[in-house]
Design an enzyme around this catalytic site. Sequence first.
Site, PDB file in Angstrom:
ATOM      1  N   HIS A 120     -19.369 -43.239  -1.383  1.00 43.95           N
ATOM      2  CA  HIS A 120     -20.094 -42.513  -0.341  1.00 43.95           C
ATOM      3  C   HIS A 120     -20.577 -41.153  -0.831  1.00 43.95           C
ATOM      4  O   HIS A 120     -21.533 -40.605  -0.274  1.00 43.95           O
ATOM      5  CB  HIS A 120     -19.224 -42.370   0.909  1.00 43.95           C
ATOM      6  CG  HIS A 120     -19.163 -43.619   1.730  1.00 43.95           C
ATOM      7  ND1 HIS A 120     -19.208 -43.622   3.107  1.00 43.95           N
ATOM      8  CD2 HIS A 120     -19.084 -44.926   1.369  1.00 43.95           C
ATOM      9  CE1 HIS A 120     -19.153 -44.864   3.552  1.00 43.95           C
ATOM     10  NE2 HIS A 120     -19.069 -45.675   2.512  1.00 43.95           N
ATOM     11  N   ASP A 121     -19.943 -40.623  -1.843  1.00 42.53           N
ATOM     12  CA  ASP A 121     -20.426 -39.391  -2.450  1.00 42.53           C
ATOM     13  C   ASP A 121     -21.678 -39.657  -3.282  1.00 42.53           C
ATOM     14  O   ASP A 121     -22.707 -38.990  -3.124  1.00 42.53           O
ATOM     15  CB  ASP A 121     -19.342 -38.766  -3.326  1.00 42.53           C
ATOM     16  CG  ASP A 121     -19.795 -37.466  -3.963  1.00 42.53           C
ATOM     17  OD1 ASP A 121     -20.383 -36.631  -3.247  1.00 42.53           O
ATOM     18  OD2 ASP A 121     -19.559 -37.271  -5.172  1.00 42.53           O
ATOM     19  N   THR A 129      -5.006 -60.737  -0.775  1.00 39.82           N
ATOM     20  CA  THR A 129      -4.346 -59.699  -1.579  1.00 39.82           C
ATOM     21  C   THR A 129      -5.059 -58.356  -1.386  1.00 39.82           C
ATOM     22  O   THR A 129      -5.739 -57.871  -2.292  1.00 39.82           O
ATOM     23  CB  THR A 129      -4.350 -60.081  -3.072  1.00 39.82           C
ATOM     24  OG1 THR A 129      -5.718 -60.367  -3.470  1.00 39.82           O
ATOM     25  CG2 THR A 129      -3.487 -61.298  -3.336  1.00 39.82           C
ATOM     26  N   VAL A 160     -25.316 -40.118  -1.814  1.00 47.46           N
ATOM     27  CA  VAL A 160     -25.959 -39.006  -1.102  1.00 47.46           C
ATOM     28  C   VAL A 160     -26.185 -37.862  -2.087  1.00 47.46           C
ATOM     29  O   VAL A 160     -25.262 -37.113  -2.403  1.00 47.46           O
ATOM     30  CB  VAL A 160     -25.102 -38.532   0.086  1.00 47.46           C
ATOM     31  CG1 VAL A 160     -25.829 -37.434   0.856  1.00 47.46           C
ATOM     32  CG2 VAL A 160     -24.765 -39.698   1.011  1.00 47.46           C
ATOM     33  N   ASP A 179     -21.790 -35.578  -6.738  1.00 48.14           N
ATOM     34  CA  ASP A 179     -21.657 -34.125  -6.832  1.00 48.14           C
ATOM     35  C   ASP A 179     -20.577 -33.553  -5.920  1.00 48.14           C
ATOM     36  O   ASP A 179     -20.527 -32.348  -5.682  1.00 48.14           O
ATOM     37  CB  ASP A 179     -22.994 -33.459  -6.506  1.00 48.14           C
ATOM     38  CG  ASP A 179     -23.502 -33.821  -5.101  1.00 48.14           C
ATOM     39  OD1 ASP A 179     -22.776 -34.524  -4.353  1.00 48.14           O
ATOM     40  OD2 ASP A 179     -24.626 -33.404  -4.755  1.00 48.14           O
ATOM     41  N   ASN A 229     -19.214 -42.423   7.930  1.00 47.55           N
ATOM     42  CA  ASN A 229     -18.060 -41.632   7.491  1.00 47.55           C
ATOM     43  C   ASN A 229     -17.156 -41.162   8.627  1.00 47.55           C
ATOM     44  O   ASN A 229     -16.000 -40.792   8.391  1.00 47.55           O
ATOM     45  CB  ASN A 229     -18.538 -40.394   6.734  1.00 47.55           C
ATOM     46  CG  ASN A 229     -19.234 -40.729   5.439  1.00 47.55           C
ATOM     47  OD1 ASN A 229     -19.046 -41.803   4.884  1.00 47.55           O
ATOM     48  ND2 ASN A 229     -20.057 -39.815   4.939  1.00 47.55           N
ATOM     49  N   GLY A 270     -26.406 -37.971  -5.203  1.00 41.80           N
ATOM     50  CA  GLY A 270     -25.699 -38.144  -6.461  1.00 41.80           C
ATOM     51  C   GLY A 270     -24.229 -37.800  -6.395  1.00 41.80           C
ATOM     52  O   GLY A 270     -23.702 -37.370  -5.370  1.00 41.80           O
ATOM     53  N   ASP A 306      -8.654 -57.839  -7.490  1.00 40.45           N
ATOM     54  CA  ASP A 306      -8.862 -59.126  -8.150  1.00 40.45           C
ATOM     55  C   ASP A 306     -10.184 -59.712  -7.686  1.00 40.45           C
ATOM     56  O   ASP A 306     -11.022 -59.002  -7.134  1.00 40.45           O
ATOM     57  CB  ASP A 306      -7.685 -60.077  -7.876  1.00 40.45           C
ATOM     58  CG  ASP A 306      -7.386 -60.218  -6.382  1.00 40.45           C
ATOM     59  OD1 ASP A 306      -8.321 -60.026  -5.562  1.00 40.45           O
ATOM     60  OD2 ASP A 306      -6.236 -60.523  -6.021  1.00 40.45           O
ATOM     61  N   ARG A 350     -13.869 -45.794  -2.075  1.00 39.98           N
ATOM     62  CA  ARG A 350     -14.897 -45.687  -1.029  1.00 39.98           C
ATOM     63  C   ARG A 350     -15.450 -44.264  -0.953  1.00 39.98           C
ATOM     64  O   ARG A 350     -16.660 -44.057  -0.790  1.00 39.98           O
ATOM     65  CB  ARG A 350     -14.301 -46.110   0.318  1.00 39.98           C
ATOM     66  CG  ARG A 350     -15.251 -46.008   1.507  1.00 39.98           C
ATOM     67  CD  ARG A 350     -14.558 -46.540   2.763  1.00 39.98           C
ATOM     68  NE  ARG A 350     -15.304 -46.290   3.984  1.00 39.98           N
ATOM     69  CZ  ARG A 350     -16.311 -47.016   4.433  1.00 39.98           C
ATOM     70  NH1 ARG A 350     -16.714 -48.062   3.723  1.00 39.98           N
ATOM     71  NH2 ARG A 350     -16.927 -46.726   5.560  1.00 39.98           N
ATOM     72  N   ASP A 379      -9.935 -58.251   2.140  1.00 39.68           N
ATOM     73  CA  ASP A 379      -9.527 -59.453   1.396  1.00 39.68           C
ATOM     74  C   ASP A 379      -8.254 -59.950   2.056  1.00 39.68           C
ATOM     75  O   ASP A 379      -7.208 -59.306   1.980  1.00 39.68           O
ATOM     76  CB  ASP A 379      -9.300 -59.100  -0.078  1.00 39.68           C
ATOM     77  CG  ASP A 379      -8.620 -60.208  -0.871  1.00 39.68           C
ATOM     78  OD1 ASP A 379      -8.453 -61.317  -0.323  1.00 39.68           O
ATOM     79  OD2 ASP A 379      -8.244 -59.961  -2.022  1.00 39.68           O
ATOM     80  N   HIS A 432     -14.566 -54.373  -2.293  1.00 37.26           N
ATOM     81  CA  HIS A 432     -13.968 -54.788  -1.021  1.00 37.26           C
ATOM     82  C   HIS A 432     -12.828 -55.778  -1.213  1.00 37.26           C
ATOM     83  O   HIS A 432     -12.305 -56.313  -0.236  1.00 37.26           O
ATOM     84  CB  HIS A 432     -15.031 -55.382  -0.097  1.00 37.26           C
ATOM     85  CG  HIS A 432     -15.855 -54.352   0.600  1.00 37.26           C
ATOM     86  ND1 HIS A 432     -16.813 -54.651   1.532  1.00 37.26           N
ATOM     87  CD2 HIS A 432     -15.874 -52.995   0.492  1.00 37.26           C
ATOM     88  CE1 HIS A 432     -17.386 -53.540   1.966  1.00 37.26           C
ATOM     89  NE2 HIS A 432     -16.829 -52.521   1.345  1.00 37.26           N
TER      90      HIS A 432
END
Length: 322
Positions: free
Chosen positions: A67-68, A245, A71, A75, A95, A73, A250, A63, A242, A195
Site C-alpha cells: 500500500h505504500d 495455511t 502511492v 517512500d 486503509n 512509490g 506457500d 500489505r 488462505d 494473499h
Amino acid sequence: MASKLICFLVIFSLTSLFMGASNAWLMQPDFYASSCPNVEQIVYNTMKQAVSKEPRMGASILRLFFHDCFVNGCDASVLLDDTPTFTGEKTAKANANNSIRGFEVIDAIKCNLEAACPQTVSCADILALASRDGVRLLGGPTWKVPLGRRDARTASLSLANQNLPPPRSSLANLTSLFARQNLNINEMTALSGGHTIGLARCINFRPHIYNDTDIDPTFAATRQANCPKQAGNGDFNLAPLDRQTPNKFDNDYFQNLVQKRGLLHSDQELYNGGSQDSLVKKYSTNQAVFFQDFVAAMIKMGNIKLLTGTKGEIRMNCRVIN
C-alpha cells in the site's frame, strides 16, 4: 525529541528492475555496509519477535509495503500521520478502520535502528526489509533487498483512493491499476500470491460469498457462518485469505483459486476463465516457480518511483516528517 518519544511508546543484472536508471547506482543491498552494518539483523530480530507474538503480522507488514509503493512509490508515505498541512493515507478507503496495521512494529524497528545508527536508515528501507522478513519468517522465500530509499515529506490521500485495488475489482481493473505502477499482468498474479497469508474482513468478502457464482457453494456456506448477509452485522469479522495455511507462505492460495475457493472477488478473478488461468494452475502445482516470480515482482515493486540521493529525508520518527 519526537524520536525519543515514539521509542518510549513502543518499547514494551537488478538495474533492469528499477523504475529509473538514474537511481540504479544508488540502490544496492549493501547500501548501509559502512553506516549501519547490522541493519538487516536488527530488522530481522524485531520482525521475528513480532511474528512470534502474532503470526498475522508478517502479512500485515507485507500489505503495508504494498500500500505504500502504490502511492507515489516506496517512500514510507503510508506511515505518516495527518498534519494541519496534509491528510495522510491512513484513512483511504483501502486503509481505513485498521485495514492496514503494523505501524507499531515499524516504530519498534526504527527505535532499535536509531539506537544503533542514528538518522541513518530510512523508514522506506525499513518497510522494504521488514516485508521481506515477514515472508521469510512464515516459510516463504528470501531475497536481497536493494537499499538506499529516502522518505517522503508528504502523503496523498487522493492517490491512495485512486491507486489501491478494491476487493471487488475485476481482472481488467486489477490489470489497469498494476499497469499504472509498471507491473504487468503476470507480476500482478505473482504478487497476489501474498494473499497466501493473512486475514480479510467480512465487509470485503461479503459480496463474493453471497452474490457471486464463481465460488464453491460449500466454501461460501462456511464463510457465511461468520459473515452475516446484512451489511453492518459482523463487518469486521475476520477470515483467512488462505483457508488451509493462513500463517504459512506457500502456494495454497493458488490451489484454492483452482477449486473456486478464493475469499475475495478480486482473488477469484485471477482464475475465472480469463488470461491468468494457466499461470494460476502453474503456481498451484509448482511452488518453486511461484516463489521465483514473487521475488522478482517484489524487487520490481520495491523500486517504484524512488526518492534517493538528496531527495526526501531520513525520518527520525516514521510517523512524522523531521
